[in-house]
Design a protein around this motif. Structure first.
Motif, PDB file in Angstrom:
ATOM      1  N   CYS A 288      31.781  44.258  40.889  1.00  0.00           N
ATOM      2  CA  CYS A 288      32.268  42.935  41.310  1.00  0.00           C
ATOM      3  C   CYS A 288      33.696  43.075  41.847  1.00  0.00           C
ATOM      4  O   CYS A 288      34.480  43.849  41.321  1.00  0.00           O
ATOM      5  CB  CYS A 288      32.249  41.994  40.109  1.00  0.00           C
TER       6      CYS A 288
ATOM      7  N   HIS B 213      35.934  42.014  38.759  1.00  0.00           N
ATOM      8  CA  HIS B 213      35.745  42.522  37.394  1.00  0.00           C
ATOM      9  C   HIS B 213      35.270  43.974  37.425  1.00  0.00           C
ATOM     10  O   HIS B 213      34.906  44.493  38.475  1.00  0.00           O
ATOM     11  CB  HIS B 213      34.704  41.678  36.649  1.00  0.00           C
TER      12      HIS B 213
ATOM     13  N   HIS C 204      32.562  44.878  35.836  1.00  0.00           N
ATOM     14  CA  HIS C 204      31.102  44.930  35.725  1.00  0.00           C
ATOM     15  C   HIS C 204      30.451  44.951  37.120  1.00  0.00           C
ATOM     16  O   HIS C 204      31.140  44.928  38.137  1.00  0.00           O
ATOM     17  CB  HIS C 204      30.570  43.783  34.859  1.00  0.00           C
TER      18      HIS C 204
ATOM     19  N   HIS D 213      27.305  43.822  40.034  1.00  0.00           N
ATOM     20  CA  HIS D 213      26.314  42.852  40.502  1.00  0.00           C
ATOM     21  C   HIS D 213      25.101  43.607  41.043  1.00  0.00           C
ATOM     22  O   HIS D 213      25.240  44.455  41.944  1.00  0.00           O
ATOM     23  CB  HIS D 213      26.893  41.989  41.628  1.00  0.00           C
TER      24      HIS D 213
ATOM     25  N   CYS E  86      28.495  35.686  36.469  1.00  0.00           N
ATOM     26  CA  CYS E  86      29.894  36.042  36.726  1.00  0.00           C
ATOM     27  C   CYS E  86      30.699  34.820  37.173  1.00  0.00           C
ATOM     28  O   CYS E  86      30.202  33.992  37.944  1.00  0.00           O
ATOM     29  CB  CYS E  86      29.939  37.118  37.804  1.00  0.00           C
TER      30      CYS E  86
ATOM     31  N   CYS F 125      32.999  34.868  39.239  1.00  0.00           N
ATOM     32  CA  CYS F 125      33.437  34.999  40.635  1.00  0.00           C
ATOM     33  C   CYS F 125      32.624  34.069  41.529  1.00  0.00           C
ATOM     34  O   CYS F 125      32.969  33.864  42.699  1.00  0.00           O
ATOM     35  CB  CYS F 125      33.303  36.437  41.121  1.00  0.00           C
TER      36      CYS F 125
HETATM   37 ZN    ZN Z   1      31.398  38.787  40.117  1.00  0.00          ZN
END
Ligand code: ZN
Length: 459
Positions: free
Chosen positions: A283, A286, A288, A290, A343, A345
């Protein structure tokens, strides 16, 4: 020029901006236009579009691919009769395709009559880290989408296309090119590209990196880790790196912090595999990932086949929606991942919190607990000038720590390291220590931080 501000290369005399690109670039930008929008779709809409594409792939596979025709007629007769009526419910009962199927039945998975507009096929070979390598046929259309996602990755992290792009990886010669390569050069002008084989000695890699001074460095996670540690040890620090890009291996837990601490730059990771290409991208906001829902269905499943909820770790099962040449439907890649919450975002693309290794990278203890080992990375750095290390669990209570270091660990260091691991592994294992010249691995194999030789059999 930052990706967000870059102008595609124009082919009309005098018309610089807005650009009128050539046809290959138009196709690539048409894909970006769609990806730019679909990433913000709510999860339900993404799932609906996925299902439409999945039905199209399944209808083709049932008609053309012997493996599925035989299997699905027996196991899901209603789908075999009417593939366009496939639902998520019936898809959940679709049999899982194993690595061994790919190895043993590759020919039965290939579509003999590929529509000509899919552009022919080429063969990719998997690394074979768990046995014999397998081969996969990939169409030009599937290759195209893999490139489109690679370009999306560069847009997400706003890479500066004018900088130099360096790659240290397997399968490349020592060389230089006027641009970054196929991606993003199909549509944009970029700075130069330089490559070095990953088999180059660390000292020589560092010499090269300092001399080239690129804006970006792409390499495998284990090689990056070794290189950063070597750079810290020798105090020779590359300058001008806007980002370090890792791929192809599970990210060591401490690598992000190491890159920040020693090279003062960001690390951007991507998760891909030979079989289905790019699966998940980090991402932009972040650490993590996607899942790339436009081209791949990513499932995280318990051993009994139930989907994992956020926070749960399960087996990764992938369906490549774009590769009609050798359709991989519900293919178990062999890695584990932790499912994440949506998320903040704003992207509707599903979240993978962490991507973990293979089952043999899990630990156990004498109580029978099976778990993902956490390394006391920060403490290790403070306790001893360790280079690469690897834990090998020989018995439920016994772990061997193999390490690369200029000298032997002292008794005091060893005791402290055992204690630090007892904290993060939540068990006082009997540690033995072996200093080695290098952490062995076969060519093409992934580097593994933890290997268990005594895990209970898979349930
Ligand atoms: Zn994200």
């Amino acid at each position: 020029m930052r990706a967000g501000a870059a102008i595609p290369t124009s082919v009309v005399t005098g018309q610089v901006w807005p650009a009128l690109p050539h046809s290959a670039a138009q196709t690539m930008l048409a894909a970006q236009f769609q990806l730019e929008r679909s990433q913000w779709w709510p999860a339900e809409l993404l799932a609906q579009r996925q299902l439409e594409q999945l039905r199209s792939l399944v209808a083709f596979a049932l008609q053309q691919v012997p493996h599925y025709r035989k299997l699905i007629a027996a196991l899901l007769p209603e789908v075999a009769r009417e593939p366009r009526a496939l639902t998520w419910e019936s898809f959940a009962r679709w049999p899982i395709l194993k690595k061994s199927d790919l190895r043993d039945h590759a020919a039965a998975l290939v579509a003999p009559a590929l529509p000509p507009d899919h552009g022919g096929m080429s063969w990719n070979f998997t690394s074979g880290s768990t046995g014999t390598p397998a081969r996969c046929a990939v169409t030009m259309v599937a290759h195209f989408f893999r490139s489109a996602l690679a370009l999306r990755h560069q847009f997400w992290h706003d890479l500066d296309f004018s900088l130099k792009y360096a790659e240290i990886r397997p399968g490349v010669p020592a060389g230089r090119s006027p641009g970054w390569g196929a991606v993003p050069n199909v549509a944009y002008e970029t700075g130069p590209g330089v490559t070095l084989p990953v088999s180059t000695a660390l000292e020589a890699q560092l010499d090269w990196l300092l001399a080239e001074a690129p804006g970006y460095l792409l390499s495998t996670a284990s090689n990056l880790r070794a290189l950063v540690l070597h750079s810290r040890e020798t105090g020779r620090i590359p300058q001008g790196l806007d980002a370090v890009l890792s791929y192809a291996e599970n990210l060591p837990a401490d690598l992000r912090a190491l890159v920040q601490e020693v090279w003062h730059t960001r690390l951007i990771d991507a998760y891909s595999c030979t079989e289905t290409g790019i699966v998940a991208l980090q991402c932009p906001r972040h650490a993590h990932y996607h899942a790339q829902a436009e081209t791949v269905i990513v499932e995280v499943l318990h051993d009994d086949g139930r989907p994992c909820a956020a926070g749960e770790v399960g087996r990764l099962v992938l369906t490549d929606l774009t590769n009609f040449g050798m359709p991989l439907i519900r293919y178990e890649i062999g890695d584990y991942a932790e499912a994440g919450v949506p998320c903040d975002c704003g992207r509707g693309l599903p979240v993978l919190k962490r991507i973990l290794g293979r089952r043999r990278n899990m630990a156990t203890d004498p109580t029978g607990r099976v778990f993902w080992p956490v390394f006391p990375s920060r403490e290790l750095h403070d306790l001893a000038p360790l280079g690469q290390l690897q834990l090998v669990q020989h018995a439920p209570a016994a772990i061997e720590l193999r390490y690369v270091m200029a000298r032997e660990l002292s008794a005091q260091e060893s005791t402290r390291i055992s204690a630090a691991f007892a904290e993060t592994l939540r068990y006082h294992f009997e540690f033995s220590f072996s200093r080695v010249a290098t952490i062995e691995r076969q060519p093409g194999q992934k580097y593994e931080e933890f290997i268990s030789l005594c895990l209970p059999a898979e349930p």
